[in-house]
Design a protein around this motif. Structure first.
Motif, mmCIF file in Angstrom:
data_model
loop_
_atom_site.group_PDB
_atom_site.id
_atom_site.type_symbol
_atom_site.label_atom_id
_atom_site.label_comp_id
_atom_site.label_asym_id
_atom_site.label_seq_id
_atom_site.Cartn_x
_atom_site.Cartn_y
_atom_site.Cartn_z
ATOM 1 N N UNK A 1 -11.102 -0.057 6.370
ATOM 2 C CA UNK A 1 -10.617 -1.447 7.028
ATOM 3 C C UNK A 1 -10.506 -2.736 6.008
ATOM 4 N N UNK A 2 -11.445 -2.418 5.138
ATOM 5 C CA UNK A 2 -11.552 -3.573 3.991
ATOM 6 C C UNK A 2 -10.210 -3.487 3.010
ATOM 7 N N UNK A 3 -9.996 -2.223 2.703
ATOM 8 C CA UNK A 3 -8.879 -2.111 1.933
ATOM 9 C C UNK A 3 -7.634 -2.232 2.520
ATOM 10 N N UNK A 4 -7.272 -2.392 4.033
ATOM 11 C CA UNK A 4 -6.339 -2.463 4.633
ATOM 12 C C UNK A 4 -6.340 -4.161 4.747
ATOM 13 N N UNK A 5 -7.249 -4.613 4.858
ATOM 14 C CA UNK A 5 -7.300 -6.237 4.993
ATOM 15 C C UNK A 5 -6.793 -6.953 3.873
ATOM 16 N N UNK B 1 -6.394 9.925 0.871
ATOM 17 C CA UNK B 1 -5.917 11.218 0.250
ATOM 18 C C UNK B 1 -6.501 11.593 -1.122
ATOM 19 N N UNK B 2 -7.157 12.748 -1.129
ATOM 20 C CA UNK B 2 -7.988 12.974 -2.225
ATOM 21 C C UNK B 2 -9.245 12.138 -2.873
ATOM 22 N N UNK B 3 -9.907 11.541 -1.525
ATOM 23 C CA UNK B 3 -10.867 10.482 -1.772
ATOM 24 C C UNK B 3 -10.223 9.113 -2.016
ATOM 25 N N UNK B 4 -8.890 8.910 -2.224
ATOM 26 C CA UNK B 4 -8.257 7.601 -2.692
ATOM 27 C C UNK B 4 -7.751 6.986 -1.307
ATOM 28 N N UNK B 5 -7.959 5.737 -1.203
ATOM 29 C CA UNK B 5 -7.110 5.079 -0.127
ATOM 30 C C UNK B 5 -5.906 4.613 -0.366
ATOM 31 N N UNK B 6 -4.863 4.739 0.497
ATOM 32 C CA UNK B 6 -3.400 4.410 0.111
ATOM 33 C C UNK B 6 -2.819 3.582 1.292
ATOM 34 N N UNK B 7 -1.985 2.753 1.138
ATOM 35 C CA UNK B 7 -1.327 1.820 2.042
ATOM 36 C C UNK B 7 0.104 2.313 2.451
ATOM 37 N N UNK B 8 0.483 2.579 3.605
ATOM 38 C CA UNK B 8 1.836 2.775 4.141
ATOM 39 C C UNK B 8 2.246 3.954 3.382
ATOM 40 N N UNK B 9 1.699 5.230 3.559
ATOM 41 C CA UNK B 9 2.306 6.506 2.893
ATOM 42 C C UNK B 9 3.537 7.018 3.663
ATOM 43 N N UNK B 10 4.284 7.819 2.995
ATOM 44 C CA UNK B 10 5.438 8.430 3.517
ATOM 45 C C UNK B 10 4.952 9.530 4.317
ATOM 46 N N UNK B 11 6.003 9.975 5.219
ATOM 47 C CA UNK B 11 5.389 11.370 6.264
ATOM 48 C C UNK B 11 4.950 12.461 5.273
#
Length: 411
Positions: free
Chosen positions: A211-215, A163-173
């Motif tokens: 993928x790395x961010x998620x891991x 989102x806006x070039x930034x990774x995020x984990x488990x965002x809301x709807x």
């Protein structure tokens, strides 16, 4: 008078990078299951349970794992639609979530473990902005972690977006509309097992970064589950014996049949012809035994031939010679032919054929009245585009009845 506590709940907290917390609790609900946990994030709660049979059924040589995921309408104060007011079979979204869990869990059970295992994840409380499917893999794995069922995990699954070039984990709807990447990643503390999702033409670099961010997040989830299992003494799993092996027979089959199987694999023949040749080779070896001996040996011959000869010959051919089963190099695609307008009365139709794989596709235009109405627990609305996929048994030459949809046909 002091109140006596009738249960002993153990809780662990996972803190996400942005400060939000996921709580894992065990020992309070579903205590008769082999393993059960409640995973909580905000007002969202998932009950994950696992139960395994003590022994395998006779002649089972695969992992009989069944994963179910169900979202309860009551979890966010809704009634099911329809006349009966009773929740029925799983909808497509629930089946897809169950398949995501299954895909990450299945390869991690020991190869010689064949007892039936039932994993159930229920959404029992729902915050309207939290996407519960991203927590379902964690709930399933944590239930296995607090059980004594042999399992090579733990695992976790997370949704990662950009989102806006930034990774995020488990965002809301509510955040999803602004994201140009949305993938679910499943993995262990050491490896990535599964990636699925969609994105708006992002680069390979962005994809790998996601993928790395998620891991990094998955590693934290796994560490907490390992800690929980140790604390409960569940890092020692049950003993089992589901296979009887004959090492002498295995070595004889490898010694006598591997080179012949390799020759079949490298012959560049069509799929059915090649299968017949492999079957004939196995049958020729089995013919040296009497019918009485084959009662015991036939299943072992089939297993050793398939796993230690056929699969290894195919794998080695691809890795060593860079050659595929039909004779192609690894950088060559199968011959493709296509045709449009094949069905004169359909709105649109096409045949797509690549090698021996073929698809007959139709398209139908509808009106506003034909829109698909979505009435899921947390997602309501309509869909203008609906894609249905069918995989009948005749498409792979199997002689069996097509009864209802298989889970593979829901996508």
């Amino acid at each position: 008078m002091e109140e006596k506590k009738l249960y002993n709940a153990v809780r662990k907290i996972i803190t996400l990078a942005d400060g939000r917390q996921i709580e894992i609790e065990t020992g309070k609900l579903a205590k008769q299951a082999d393993g059960s946990v409640v995973v909580k994030m905000g007002d969202t709660m998932l009950l994950g349970t696992v139960v395994a049979a003590k022994d395998a059924k006779p002649d089972t040589d695969f992992m009989p794992l069944q994963v179910e995921y169900k979202e309860k309408y009551a979890s966010c104060g809704r009634y099911p639609g329809g006349f009966m007011k009773r929740e029925g079979k799983a909808n497509d979204a629930e089946v897809l979530t169950a398949r995501l869990i299954d895909r990450a869990l299945r390869p991690l059970f020991p190869s010689d473990y064949h007892a039936e295992v039932y994993v159930t994840v229920n959404l029992i409380s729902a915050d309207k902005d939290i996407q519960p499917d991203a927590l379902a893999g964690l709930a399933a794995s944590a239930a296995l972690a607090v059980s004594d069922i042999p399992f090579g995990g733990p695992i976790s699954e997370v949704r990662v977006v950009r989102k806006n070039g930034q990774y995020a984990i488990n965002p809301g709807f509510s955040e999803m509309a602004e994201c140009d990447l949305d993938i679910m990643v499943g993995g262990t503390i050491d490896n990535i097992l599964m990636v699925e999702g969609e994105m708006k033409e992002v680069s390979e670099e962005v994809m790998l970064g996601a993928i790395k961010f998620a891991h990094e997040e998955i590693k934290k989830h796994c560490a907490v589950q390992i800690e929980l299992a140790k604390e409960l003494g569940k890092d020692v799993k049950r003993t089992y014996c589901h296979e009887v092996n004959d090492e002498e027979l295995r070595q004889t089959i490898i010694r006598e049949l591997y080179d012949k199987a390799y020759a079949i694999a490298t012959s560049g023949t069509m799929k059915h012809e090649r299968s017949d040749m492999f079957d004939a080779l196995e049958a020729e070896f089995a013919s040296r035994y009497t019918e009485e001996e084959l009662v015991e040996k036939a299943p072992l011959i089939h297993k050793y031939f398939h796993d230690d000869v056929q699969k290894k010959a195919m794998r080695n051919m691809i890795l060593d010679e860079g050659k595929r089963l039909d004779g192609r190099r690894t950088d060559e695609i199968r011959p493709i032919w296509c045709e449009v307008g094949y069905l004169p009365a359909a709105h649109g139709s096409a045949i797509f054929t690549r090698g021996e794989t073929q698809s007959l596709t139709t398209v139908t235009l509808g009106t506003k009245l034909d829109e698909k109405v979505k009435d899921e627990v947390l997602v309501q609305g309509t869909e203008q585009f609906v894609l249905h996929y069918n995989f009948p048994p005749f498409s792979t030459g199997e002689a069996k009845a097509a009864r209802g949809l298989s889970r593979r046909e829901i996508g």
